[in-house]
Design a protein around this motif. Structure first.
Motif, short mmCIF file in Angstrom:
data_model
loop_
_atom_site.label_atom_id
_atom_site.label_comp_id
_atom_site.label_asym_id
_atom_site.label_seq_id
_atom_site.Cartn_x
_atom_site.Cartn_y
_atom_site.Cartn_z
N ALA A 1 -87.54 37.66 -8.38
CA ALA A 1 -86.50 38.67 -8.17
C ALA A 1 -86.53 39.74 -9.25
O ALA A 1 -85.98 40.84 -9.05
CB ALA A 1 -85.13 38.01 -8.15
N THR A 2 -87.14 39.45 -10.38
CA THR A 2 -87.25 40.43 -11.46
C THR A 2 -88.59 40.25 -12.17
O THR A 2 -89.22 39.18 -12.08
CB THR A 2 -86.13 40.25 -12.52
N VAL A 3 -88.99 41.28 -12.89
CA VAL A 3 -90.12 41.19 -13.81
C VAL A 3 -89.63 41.73 -15.15
O VAL A 3 -89.07 42.83 -15.22
CB VAL A 3 -91.33 42.00 -13.30
N ASP A 4 -89.85 40.96 -16.20
CA ASP A 4 -89.19 41.23 -17.49
C ASP A 4 -90.23 41.33 -18.62
O ASP A 4 -90.90 40.34 -18.93
CB ASP A 4 -88.19 40.10 -17.76
N PHE A 5 -90.35 42.51 -19.20
CA PHE A 5 -91.09 42.65 -20.45
C PHE A 5 -90.06 42.61 -21.58
O PHE A 5 -89.16 43.45 -21.62
CB PHE A 5 -91.83 43.99 -20.52
N ASN A 6 -90.18 41.66 -22.48
CA ASN A 6 -89.26 41.63 -23.61
C ASN A 6 -90.04 41.56 -24.91
O ASN A 6 -91.25 41.38 -24.91
CB ASN A 6 -88.26 40.47 -23.49
N SER A 7 -89.33 41.75 -26.00
CA SER A 7 -89.95 41.78 -27.33
C SER A 7 -91.09 42.81 -27.39
O SER A 7 -92.15 42.55 -27.96
CB SER A 7 -90.46 40.39 -27.72
N ILE A 8 -90.86 43.95 -26.79
CA ILE A 8 -91.86 45.01 -26.83
C ILE A 8 -91.95 45.54 -28.27
O ILE A 8 -90.93 45.95 -28.83
CB ILE A 8 -91.49 46.15 -25.86
N PRO A 9 -93.13 45.53 -28.87
CA PRO A 9 -93.23 46.00 -30.26
C PRO A 9 -92.94 47.50 -30.35
O PRO A 9 -93.21 48.26 -29.42
CB PRO A 9 -94.69 45.69 -30.62
N ALA A 10 -92.40 47.91 -31.49
CA ALA A 10 -92.04 49.32 -31.70
C ALA A 10 -93.16 50.09 -32.40
O ALA A 10 -92.93 51.13 -33.00
CB ALA A 10 -90.76 49.40 -32.52
N THR A 11 -94.36 49.58 -32.29
CA THR A 11 -95.47 50.12 -33.08
C THR A 11 -96.27 51.21 -32.38
O THR A 11 -97.28 51.67 -32.89
CB THR A 11 -96.43 48.97 -33.46
N TYR A 12 -95.81 51.62 -31.21
CA TYR A 12 -96.49 52.71 -30.49
C TYR A 12 -95.57 53.92 -30.39
O TYR A 12 -94.38 53.84 -30.76
CB TYR A 12 -96.91 52.24 -29.09
N THR A 13 -96.11 55.00 -29.88
CA THR A 13 -95.29 56.20 -29.69
C THR A 13 -94.78 56.27 -28.25
O THR A 13 -93.62 56.59 -28.01
CB THR A 13 -96.10 57.47 -30.02
N HIS A 14 -95.66 56.00 -27.31
CA HIS A 14 -95.28 56.04 -25.89
C HIS A 14 -95.71 54.73 -25.22
O HIS A 14 -96.60 54.03 -25.71
CB HIS A 14 -95.95 57.22 -25.17
N LEU A 15 -95.11 54.46 -24.08
CA LEU A 15 -95.51 53.32 -23.25
C LEU A 15 -95.96 53.82 -21.89
O LEU A 15 -95.48 54.84 -21.39
CB LEU A 15 -94.34 52.35 -23.05
#
Lengths: 200, 170
Positions: free
Chosen positions: A48-62
């Protein structure tokens, strides 16, 4: 075991160059600024969902590159940031076409989600729907967040193409992205690949 | 968790002379997605950008596209059972360069039909479509091993460039 020492003993040619680097004579390795962070492939039974969590803040864009199917055709796919599903912080605008005489443009403001597409094809094998989603300055804590998405599906001339932009009125760094289909489930083997793009 | 750097240039072709009608990349493998960027020099005749997968010229392609050129001029079109796909309906002409970007996701997957998301633009306004968004599908589950791009039946003009990139997922 790494090479720790080389000797010229046994060399038949005398036209060698001495260097302190094992890279001498080779082109410098220059990695690209585009890195694969994580891929989620939906398992048996769908989700029912797809979850990306704990995305690192080490990039500028995703960037998220997805190929999905859903349990029914013609629905939409939405997302939220940081599991913020309450309130009215989201908005989106779009222009889209089903190949007919008209184009569709519109907006929706003060929402609790960002809608990414009104054209999701249903069956993954015969009407897969690709998404190219760009989220700019996602970790910057001094600005609201924006995204854009290009997606669509085509079943021998039936389906649609859409270009959507989205907005989240929050300065928090984005560390979680959750996708929601309007259909009951995102089907098995749908894939969502998350990439980070570095700044200078 | 990360797979490291990707978005790898596979090949770049710069058109020279006046006899090239299409660019084909063969033996494509080892990636998850492909991106093709085409910078098209002005053409002798009006033409859209078309593509083929694996050299297939059967009636297995279709498309839906949205295009426009400002001032309230837009088109929403579709077609079925085509012998090639439509990568971009932004139209080349005799004076302006165009840039086309083509996204081919999951190109090696053998369990689904393949498609191409395209966007194209021409910097100068005129009487032809200047921007285009397009989804074009190929009704085959075969892995794509060959990609051909052309400007319909037109000769590709000199100084046009085509670059193919590969992207690998984690």
């Amino acid at each position: 075991m790494g090479i720790t020492k080389m000797s010229k003993v046994g060399f038949k040619s005398t036209s060698y160059l001495k260097s302190d680097s094992f890279l001498v004579g080779n082109a410098a390795f220059s990695p690209t600024a585009y890195e694969s962070i994580q891929t989620i492939t939906v398992g048996s039974g769908g989700s029912a969902t797809v979850d990306f969590n704990s995305i690192p803040a080490t990039y500028t864009h995703l960037q998220i590159r997805a190929m999905i199917g859903t349990s029914s055709a013609g629905g939409n796919l939405s997302l939220t940031f940081n599991n913020n599903t309450t309130g009215t912080k989201y908005a989106y605008h779009y222009m889209a076409s089903n190949g007919g005489a008209s184009i569709f443009t519109g907006e929706s403001i003060n929402r609790n989600i960002i809608n990414l597409s009104d054209f999701v094809g249903g069956a993954l094998n015969s009407s897969p729907t690709p998404f190219i989603i760009d989220i700019l300055d996602y970790a910057n804590t001094n600005k609201y967040k924006t995204l854009r998405n290009l997606s669509g599906y085509d079943v021998n001339g039936a389906g649609g193409i859409g270009f959507f932009t989205g907005h989240w009125r929050d300065t928090s760094a984005i560390n979680q992205i959750i996708f929601y289909p309007s259909a009951a489930t995102i089907v098995e083997n749908s894939s969502f690949a998350l990439y980070g793009i570095k700044g200078a | 968790m990360t797979a490291g750097p990707t978005y790898t240039p596979i090949a770049t072709t710069t058109i020279s002379g006046s006899s090239t009608t299409e660019v084909t990349y063969n033996s494509i493998g080892g990636y998850t997605d492909l991106i093709c960027v085409m910078n098209l020099a002005p053409l002798a005749n009006v033409s859209a950008v078309r593509f083929k997968f694996n050299g297939d010229t059967g009636s297995n392609y279709s498309y839906i596209q949205l295009s426009g050129r400002g001032g309230g001029n837009y088109q929403s079109t579709h077609d079925s059972n085509q012998s090639s796909g439509l990568a971009s309906g932004a139209l080349a002409n005799t004076t302006d360069r165009l840039v086309h970007t083509m996204y081919i996701n999951n190109y090696a997957n053998t369990n689904m039909y393949k498609n191409l998301l395209g966007k194209g633009s021409r910097g100068v306004d005129g009487t032809l479509a200047a921007v285009s968004l397009c989804i074009s599908s190929w009704r085959s589950t075969a892995a794509i091993t060959s990609f051909t791009v052309n400007a319909g039946s037109e000769i590709l003009p000199a100084n046009s460039t085509v670059t193919l990139y590969g992207i690998l997922k984690a």
